[in-house]
Enzyme design. Structure first.
Site, PDB file in Angstrom:
ATOM      1  N   SER A 164       0.855  -1.191   0.000  1.00  0.00           N
ATOM      2  CA  SER A 164       0.000   0.000   0.000  1.00  0.00           C
ATOM      3  C   SER A 164       0.892   1.243   0.000  1.00  0.00           C
ATOM      4  CB  SER A 164      -0.851  -0.001   1.275  1.00  0.00           C
ATOM      5  OG  SER A 164      -1.547   1.212   1.426  1.00  0.00           O
ATOM      6  N   TYR A 213      -1.431  -0.515  10.646  1.00  0.00           N
ATOM      7  CA  TYR A 213      -1.667  -0.877   9.238  1.00  0.00           C
ATOM      8  C   TYR A 213      -0.404  -0.598   8.415  1.00  0.00           C
ATOM      9  CZ  TYR A 213      -3.824  -1.073   4.588  1.00  0.00           C
ATOM     10  OH  TYR A 213      -4.111  -1.385   3.278  1.00  0.00           O
TER      11      TYR A 213
HETATM   12  N1  LIG Z   1      -8.615  -0.346  -1.462  1.00  0.00           N
HETATM   13  C1  LIG Z   1      -7.546   0.371  -1.173  1.00  0.00           C
HETATM   14  O1  LIG Z   1      -7.589   1.607  -1.128  1.00  0.00           O
HETATM   15  C2  LIG Z   1      -6.231  -0.312  -0.926  1.00  0.00           C
HETATM   16  C3  LIG Z   1      -5.075   0.481  -0.928  1.00  0.00           C
HETATM   17  C4  LIG Z   1      -3.861  -0.115  -0.664  1.00  0.00           C
HETATM   18  C5  LIG Z   1      -3.793  -1.469  -0.415  1.00  0.00           C
HETATM   19  N2  LIG Z   1      -4.928  -2.212  -0.393  1.00  0.00           N
HETATM   20  C6  LIG Z   1      -4.824  -3.644  -0.093  1.00  0.00           C
HETATM   21  O2  LIG Z   1      -5.498  -4.371  -1.087  1.00  0.00           O
HETATM   22  C7  LIG Z   1      -5.858  -5.650  -0.572  1.00  0.00           C
HETATM   23  C8  LIG Z   1      -7.292  -5.960  -0.966  1.00  0.00           C
HETATM   24  O3  LIG Z   1      -8.165  -5.078  -0.285  1.00  0.00           O
HETATM   25  P1  LIG Z   1      -9.437  -4.413  -0.968  1.00  0.00           P
HETATM   26  O4  LIG Z   1      -9.159  -2.982  -1.108  1.00  0.00           O
HETATM   27  O5  LIG Z   1      -9.856  -5.192  -2.139  1.00  0.00           O
HETATM   28  O6  LIG Z   1     -10.504  -4.525   0.237  1.00  0.00           O
HETATM   29  P2  LIG Z   1     -11.756  -5.485   0.453  1.00  0.00           P
HETATM   30  O7  LIG Z   1     -12.791  -5.245  -0.595  1.00  0.00           O
HETATM   31  O8  LIG Z   1     -12.129  -5.322   1.887  1.00  0.00           O
HETATM   32  O9  LIG Z   1     -11.159  -6.929   0.206  1.00  0.00           O
HETATM   33  C9  LIG Z   1     -10.381  -7.595   1.165  1.00  0.00           C
HETATM   34  C10 LIG Z   1     -10.371  -9.067   0.819  1.00  0.00           C
HETATM   35  O10 LIG Z   1      -9.547  -9.738   1.774  1.00  0.00           O
HETATM   36  C11 LIG Z   1     -10.269 -10.852   2.252  1.00  0.00           C
HETATM   37  N3  LIG Z   1      -9.891 -11.197   3.607  1.00  0.00           N
HETATM   38  C12 LIG Z   1      -9.910 -10.437   4.720  1.00  0.00           C
HETATM   39  N4  LIG Z   1      -9.521 -11.168   5.781  1.00  0.00           N
HETATM   40  C13 LIG Z   1      -9.254 -12.416   5.314  1.00  0.00           C
HETATM   41  C14 LIG Z   1      -8.834 -13.624   5.901  1.00  0.00           C
HETATM   42  N5  LIG Z   1      -8.586 -13.721   7.211  1.00  0.00           N
HETATM   43  N6  LIG Z   1      -8.668 -14.710   5.117  1.00  0.00           N
HETATM   44  C15 LIG Z   1      -8.922 -14.637   3.796  1.00  0.00           C
HETATM   45  N7  LIG Z   1      -9.321 -13.524   3.173  1.00  0.00           N
HETATM   46  C16 LIG Z   1      -9.483 -12.429   3.931  1.00  0.00           C
HETATM   47  C17 LIG Z   1     -11.732 -10.465   2.155  1.00  0.00           C
HETATM   48  O11 LIG Z   1     -12.529 -11.631   2.018  1.00  0.00           O
HETATM   49  P3  LIG Z   1     -13.407 -12.315   3.168  1.00  0.00           P
HETATM   50  O12 LIG Z   1     -13.915 -11.220   4.056  1.00  0.00           O
HETATM   51  O13 LIG Z   1     -14.482 -13.010   2.386  1.00  0.00           O
HETATM   52  O14 LIG Z   1     -12.479 -13.253   3.838  1.00  0.00           O
HETATM   53  C18 LIG Z   1     -11.745  -9.679   0.853  1.00  0.00           C
HETATM   54  O15 LIG Z   1     -11.891 -10.555  -0.234  1.00  0.00           O
HETATM   55  C19 LIG Z   1      -5.601  -5.576   0.927  1.00  0.00           C
HETATM   56  O16 LIG Z   1      -4.385  -6.226   1.221  1.00  0.00           O
HETATM   57  C20 LIG Z   1      -5.475  -4.084   1.192  1.00  0.00           C
HETATM   58  O17 LIG Z   1      -4.711  -3.812   2.327  1.00  0.00           O
HETATM   59  C21 LIG Z   1      -6.140  -1.667  -0.671  1.00  0.00           C
END
Ligand SMILES: NC(=O)c1ccc[n+]([C@@H]2O[C@H](COP(=O)([O-])OP(=O)(O)OC[C@H]3O[C@@H](n4cnc5c(N)ncnc54)[C@H](OP(=O)(O)O)[C@@H]3O)[C@@H](O)[C@H]2O)c1
Length: 245
Positions: A140, A153
Site C-alpha cells: 500500500s 496498518y
Molecule cells: N482499497 C484500497 O484503497 C487499498 C489500498 C492499498 C492497499 N490495499 C490492499 O489491497 C488488498 C485488498 O483489499 P481491498 O481494497 O480489495 O478490500 P476489500 O474489498 O475489503 O477486500 C479484502 C479481501 O480480503 C479478504 N480477507 C480479509 N480477511 C481475510 C482472511 N482472514 N482470510 C482470507 N481472506 C481475507 C476479504 O474476504 P473475506 O472477508 O471473504 O475473507 C476480501 O476478499 C488488501 O491487502 C489491502 O490492504 C487496498
C-alpha cells in the site's frame, strides 16, 4: 499474458481480488480463489464458469497456514502447476494507538503479514520445483508513509514490502519473479472494517473524495504479468491523481 496461466488469488471475494479474478478469467487464465465468505466466493466462481472461464474456489482464511496450503494444493492438483500467487487478502482498521485496539492490531498482523507469509510458504516449494513462478504481494501507499491512526496498518504493509524484497533476492536461482503492488485509495470495501468512529469518518471521506476504481489495480497486475520472462517488475506504487497522502 500466457492464456493458460494458473493464478491463485487470496481475498478474491471483493474489491481488488475480485476485480483481478474477473479480468484474468476473461483473459483465459485459470483462477483459483480463496477468501472466507463462501457465498461471495461461490457466486463469483459460478458466474465465471457459466461465462466459459475456468474458476475454482475454496473457503480460505489466510490466518490459517493449513487453509492457505489447501488453496495452493488445490490449484496444483487441479491444473498441474501454479504460475502466479497473488497475496492480496488484507484488512485495514485505523485508530490512534492510544485507543488500545489490541485485538485489531493482532488481527491486522495475522491477516496482512502472516497471511502473506503463509501464501509464500504454500506456493514457494511448487515454484522452486517448476523453476518458474510469480508472487504478487499487495502492500500500500501506507507501506511507504505513516500518519497518526495508521501506525499498525502501515507497519503491516511495510512488512509486506520487506518480506517481498527478501523473497526477491532469495528466489533468483529458481527463476521466480516478485512484484509488490502498493495502491493508494481504491474504491473497495476496505474502509468498511474501521471501527473507530473518528478514523472511520476521516478515511471514508478521503475515499469518497479521491478513490479510483479497482481496474487501476488490475492494470498494475497486468503490467507486471505481461512482461517477458526476463523482466521482473519489483514494485508498482500508484495513487489517485488527487490523493495527497
Ligand atoms: N482499497 C484500497 O484503497 C487499498 C489500498 C492499498 C492497499 N490495499 C490492499 O489491497 C488488498 C485488498 O483489499 P481491498 O481494497 O480489495 O478490500 P476489500 O474489498 O475489503 O477486500 C479484502 C479481501 O480480503 C479478504 N480477507 C480479509 N480477511 C481475510 C482472511 N482472514 N482470510 C482470507 N481472506 C481475507 C476479504 O474476504 P473475506 O472477508 O471473504 O475473507 C476480501 O476478499 C488488501 O491487502 C489491502 O490492504 C487496498
Amino acid at each position: 499474458m500466457d492464456r493458460s496461466k494458473v493464478v491463485v488469488i487470496t481475498g478474491a471475494s471483493s474489491g481488488l481480488g475480485e476485480a483481478t479474478a474477473r479480468h484474468l478469467a476473461a483473459k483465459g487464465a485459470t483462477v483459483v480463489l480463496g477468501a472466507r465468505r463462501a457465498d461471495r466466493l461461490k457466486a463469483l466462481a459460478d458466474e465465471l464458469n457459466a461465462g466459459g472461464a475456468k474458476a475454482i474456489a475454496i473457503v480460505t482464511d489466510v490466518t490459517r497456514a493449513d487453509q492457505v496450503q489447501r488453496l495452493v494444493d488445490l490449484a496444483v492438483q487441479s491444473c498441474g502447476r501454479i504460475d502466479v500467487m497473488i497475496n492480496n487478502a488484507g484488512l485495514m482498521q485505523q485508530s490512534l494507538l492510544e485507543r488500545l485496539k489490541v485485538d485489531e492490531w493482532d488481527r491486522m498482523i495475522d491477516v496482512n503479514v502472516k497471511g502473506v507469509l503463509y501464501g509464500i510458504a504454500a506456493a514457494l516449494p511448487y515454484m522452486k520445483q517448476q523453476k518458474s513462478g510469480h508472487f504478487i504481494n499487495v502492500s500500500s501507499v501506507a507501506g511507504h508513509k505513516i500518519r497518526g491512526g495508521g501506525a499498525v496498518y502501515s507497519a503491516t504493509k511495510t512488512a509486506v514490502r520487506v518480506i517481498s524484497e527478501g523473497l526477491r533476492q532469495e528466489v533468483k536461482p529458481y527463476n521466480i519473479r516478485t512484484t509488490i503492488i502498493s495502491p493508494g485509495a481504491v474504491d473497495t470495501e476496505l474502509p468498511d472494517h474501521i471501527t473507530d468512529p473518528d478514523a472511520g469518518t476521516l478515511i471514508r471521506k478521503l475515499y469518497e473524495d479521491v478513490a479510483v476504481p479497482a481496474d487501476s489495480f488490475v492494470r498494475a497486475v497486468m503490467f507486471a504479468l505481461d512482461q517477458p520472462d526476463d523482466v521482473d517488475v519489483n514494485e508498482i506504487l500508484y495513487r489517485p491523481t488527487r490523493q495527497e497522502f
